[in-house]
Each structure stands twice: as C-alpha cells, then as structure tokens.
Design a protein around this motif. Structure first.
Motif, PDB file in Angstrom:
ATOM      1  N   SER A 122     -12.150   4.669   7.375  1.00  0.00           N
ATOM      2  CA  SER A 122     -11.318   3.559   6.898  1.00  0.00           C
ATOM      3  C   SER A 122     -12.101   2.268   7.007  1.00  0.00           C
ATOM      4  O   SER A 122     -12.880   2.073   7.950  1.00  0.00           O
ATOM      5  CB  SER A 122     -10.040   3.459   7.728  1.00  0.00           C
ATOM      6  OG  SER A 122      -9.383   2.233   7.506  1.00  0.00           O
ATOM      7  N   ASP A 123     -11.891   1.380   6.050  1.00  0.00           N
ATOM      8  CA  ASP A 123     -12.542   0.072   6.093  1.00  0.00           C
ATOM      9  C   ASP A 123     -11.873  -0.851   7.093  1.00  0.00           C
ATOM     10  O   ASP A 123     -12.409  -1.913   7.423  1.00  0.00           O
ATOM     11  CB  ASP A 123     -12.493  -0.606   4.713  1.00  0.00           C
ATOM     12  CG  ASP A 123     -13.370   0.102   3.689  1.00  0.00           C
ATOM     13  OD1 ASP A 123     -14.303   0.820   4.106  1.00  0.00           O
ATOM     14  OD2 ASP A 123     -13.114  -0.058   2.481  1.00  0.00           O
ATOM     15  N   HIS A 126      -7.669  -5.607  -0.050  1.00  0.00           N
ATOM     16  CA  HIS A 126      -6.488  -4.773   0.206  1.00  0.00           C
ATOM     17  C   HIS A 126      -5.509  -5.423   1.171  1.00  0.00           C
ATOM     18  O   HIS A 126      -4.302  -5.174   1.089  1.00  0.00           O
ATOM     19  CB  HIS A 126      -6.930  -3.413   0.739  1.00  0.00           C
ATOM     20  CG  HIS A 126      -5.833  -2.394   0.788  1.00  0.00           C
ATOM     21  ND1 HIS A 126      -5.194  -1.929  -0.350  1.00  0.00           N
ATOM     22  CD2 HIS A 126      -5.243  -1.738   1.832  1.00  0.00           C
ATOM     23  CE1 HIS A 126      -4.280  -1.045  -0.022  1.00  0.00           C
ATOM     24  NE2 HIS A 126      -4.284  -0.913   1.299  1.00  0.00           N
ATOM     25  N   ASP A 184     -10.034  -5.010  -4.059  1.00  0.00           N
ATOM     26  CA  ASP A 184      -9.431  -3.998  -3.198  1.00  0.00           C
ATOM     27  C   ASP A 184     -10.270  -2.723  -3.260  1.00  0.00           C
ATOM     28  O   ASP A 184     -10.445  -2.141  -4.328  1.00  0.00           O
ATOM     29  CB  ASP A 184      -8.002  -3.724  -3.687  1.00  0.00           C
ATOM     30  CG  ASP A 184      -7.191  -2.873  -2.721  1.00  0.00           C
ATOM     31  OD1 ASP A 184      -7.786  -2.077  -1.977  1.00  0.00           O
ATOM     32  OD2 ASP A 184      -5.962  -3.012  -2.738  1.00  0.00           O
ATOM     33  N   THR A 185     -10.778  -2.285  -2.108  1.00  0.00           N
ATOM     34  CA  THR A 185     -11.592  -1.069  -2.064  1.00  0.00           C
ATOM     35  C   THR A 185     -10.768   0.168  -1.698  1.00  0.00           C
ATOM     36  O   THR A 185     -11.287   1.285  -1.716  1.00  0.00           O
ATOM     37  CB  THR A 185     -12.740  -1.218  -1.046  1.00  0.00           C
ATOM     38  OG1 THR A 185     -12.185  -1.502   0.255  1.00  0.00           O
ATOM     39  CG2 THR A 185     -13.679  -2.337  -1.457  1.00  0.00           C
ATOM     40  N   ALA A 186      -9.496  -0.021  -1.364  1.00  0.00           N
ATOM     41  CA  ALA A 186      -8.633   1.111  -1.002  1.00  0.00           C
ATOM     42  C   ALA A 186      -7.764   1.556  -2.168  1.00  0.00           C
ATOM     43  O   ALA A 186      -7.493   2.754  -2.332  1.00  0.00           O
ATOM     44  CB  ALA A 186      -7.751   0.735   0.195  1.00  0.00           C
ATOM     45  N   SER A 240       0.835  -1.201   0.000  1.00  0.00           N
ATOM     46  CA  SER A 240       0.000   0.000   0.000  1.00  0.00           C
ATOM     47  C   SER A 240       0.875   1.260   0.000  1.00  0.00           C
ATOM     48  O   SER A 240       1.638   1.476  -0.927  1.00  0.00           O
ATOM     49  CB  SER A 240      -0.964  -0.038   1.196  1.00  0.00           C
ATOM     50  OG  SER A 240      -1.955   0.951   1.077  1.00  0.00           O
TER      51      SER A 240
END
Length: 250
Positions: free
Chosen positions: A157-158, A227, A197-199, A101
């Motif tokens: 944040s998830d 993610h 991945d949602t980020a 990341s």
C-alpha cells in the motif's frame, strides 16, 4: 471531542460511531478500506455539518478503528451489512452518503439496499468492484497459489502497512459487484476524482459515470489531486459537492 458511542448489530458486531443531531438529510460518511472515522475527511465534514446545523453520522466498519472484530475476518458484504445497520438504527428519513474509496462502493451498495432513503450522493475516489478489477484481475499465478494455500495474500500500500487480502474477501466481493448490472441512481450524484490518484484510476471513475444512470450525475476531475483528497482545496470541493446535491446555495 465527543465520546465514542457504540451500536450492537444483529450479526453480533459492535460498531463505533459519532452522531450529530441536526436538520436533514443526514450526511453519512463511509470510509475507505482500513481507514477509520477519525480520518481528515470524516472529521472535517462533521465539523462543517455542525456549523451548518446538519445531521451527520460517521462510524467504523467492523474490523476498523474502534469497532469490534479483526480486519482480516471481514469482507465487502460484512461492511455493507454494517452500513445498513448503522443507517437503519442511527438515522431517520433521507440521507446523503459521502463515500471515500471503498466507501464509494459501499454508498452504491447502500443505494441498492435502501434507494428510498437516499436524497443524494457524493463519492471521493470511488472504488467499486475493486476486489475483482483491482485485485483478482492482477493476481499472479503465485499469488493465486498463496490464496488457495493459506487463504490470503499481502499487497503493498502507498499509505500504510501491506493490505492482507483474504480468499473470502475476493469470493464475497464477486457477490457485491455493481458495475456488471444496472445501477440506478435516481438522485443528484457528484463523483470526485483526482488525476494523480495511484489507487483508483480516472478510467475507473469514467467507467462508473458511464455505467450508472440517473437524472443529475457529474464527474469532477481534480488535476494533481491524489487518493487522500484531503488538502484544503479538495475538502472545499467536497463541501461544494454536498451543497449541490443538497440543493443549498453557495
């Protein structure tokens, strides 16, 4: 587990780290925003390196984990300084950064700072330029007003409590961008990216692949991986990517 060691850096920070001696190139794990060196990927790769007899380094940026400082005082440039200091003081010879990341952005900055040291690179859901393209680009007028008035905004944040994003982080991030100018990666590179991945989006991964230049660069998309990229099959893919850039037979 081995006791944590600490490195005092020139800017006056105290960085927590774990280092494994072994054959090189040294694998250097670079964690994500607000993550630490106790995460699943970092510990898994350390254990793999120890079994393989390979040199390995994991550490906490300032304001993260066991290192000194507060997260809200830091920025991309500070953590890039931490990375250069840790690599310079704690490793010798060639290295292979593994950036997760935000750590992927840090790996790319490290490639600019000391290209002669890097033998290969693996990124996991790399998030280059996210302060500009992911945060600043999506701020509402109200969020910009908050940033100016109090110096920070809180973003959901998830994976944990809200991120506190400071005006300094946004302004410093603009000095660290890697997708706006030439990005030479003259060594084997493997970019790993989950489609769920949602980020970090697949589009970001493709943009990085298309923007960077190098002789041996691959993007590997993993269907339904998120993610975290931390389940068994994903961790095995990270090891596979490492073996590829190290030139080690499977």
């Amino acid at each position: 587990m081995a006791e944590t060691s600490f490195l005092s850096t020139k800017p006056g920070r105290r960085l927590a780290y774990h280092r494994t001696d072994g054959q090189g190139p040294c694998i250097v794990f670079l964690g994500g925003l607000k993550s630490d060196m106790q995460g699943t990927k970092a510990v898994f790769l350390e254990e793999w390196a120890q079994k393989e007899g390979r040199a390995f380094l994991r550490f906490d940026y300032s304001g993260h984990g066991e290192s000194s400082g507060d997260f809200t005082d830091g920025c991309i440039g500070d953590w890039a300084e931490d990375t250069v200091e840790a690599v310079g003081a704690l490793t010798e010879g060639a290295i292979v950064p593994v950036g997760s990341s935000m750590g992927g952005w840090q790996a790319l900055l490290l490639a600019r700072a000391m290209p002669e040291r890097i033998a290969g690179m693996v990124t996991i859901a790399a998030a280059p330029d996210f302060t500009e393209d992911g945060y600043a680009a999506d701020f509402t007028d109200d969020q910009w007003a908050q940033l100016e008035a109090r110096g920070y905004v809180e973003l959901p944040s998830d994976y944990m409590e809200p991120y506190v994003i400071t005006k300094r982080m946004i302004e410093d991030g603009r000095q660290q961008l890697v997708l706006r100018s030439a990005l030479e990666l003259p060594f084997p590179v493997r970019f790993l990216q989950g489609t769920a991945d949602t980020a970090v989006s697949v589009e970001t991964a493709v943009r990085l692949l298309e923007h960077a230049s190098g002789p041996d660069m691959q993007l590997k998309l993993v269907k339904d991986a998120d993610h975290r990229f931390s389940d068994g099959p994903c961790l095995d893919l990270v090891v596979q990517a490492l073996r590829e850039v190290l030139g080690v037979r499977q």
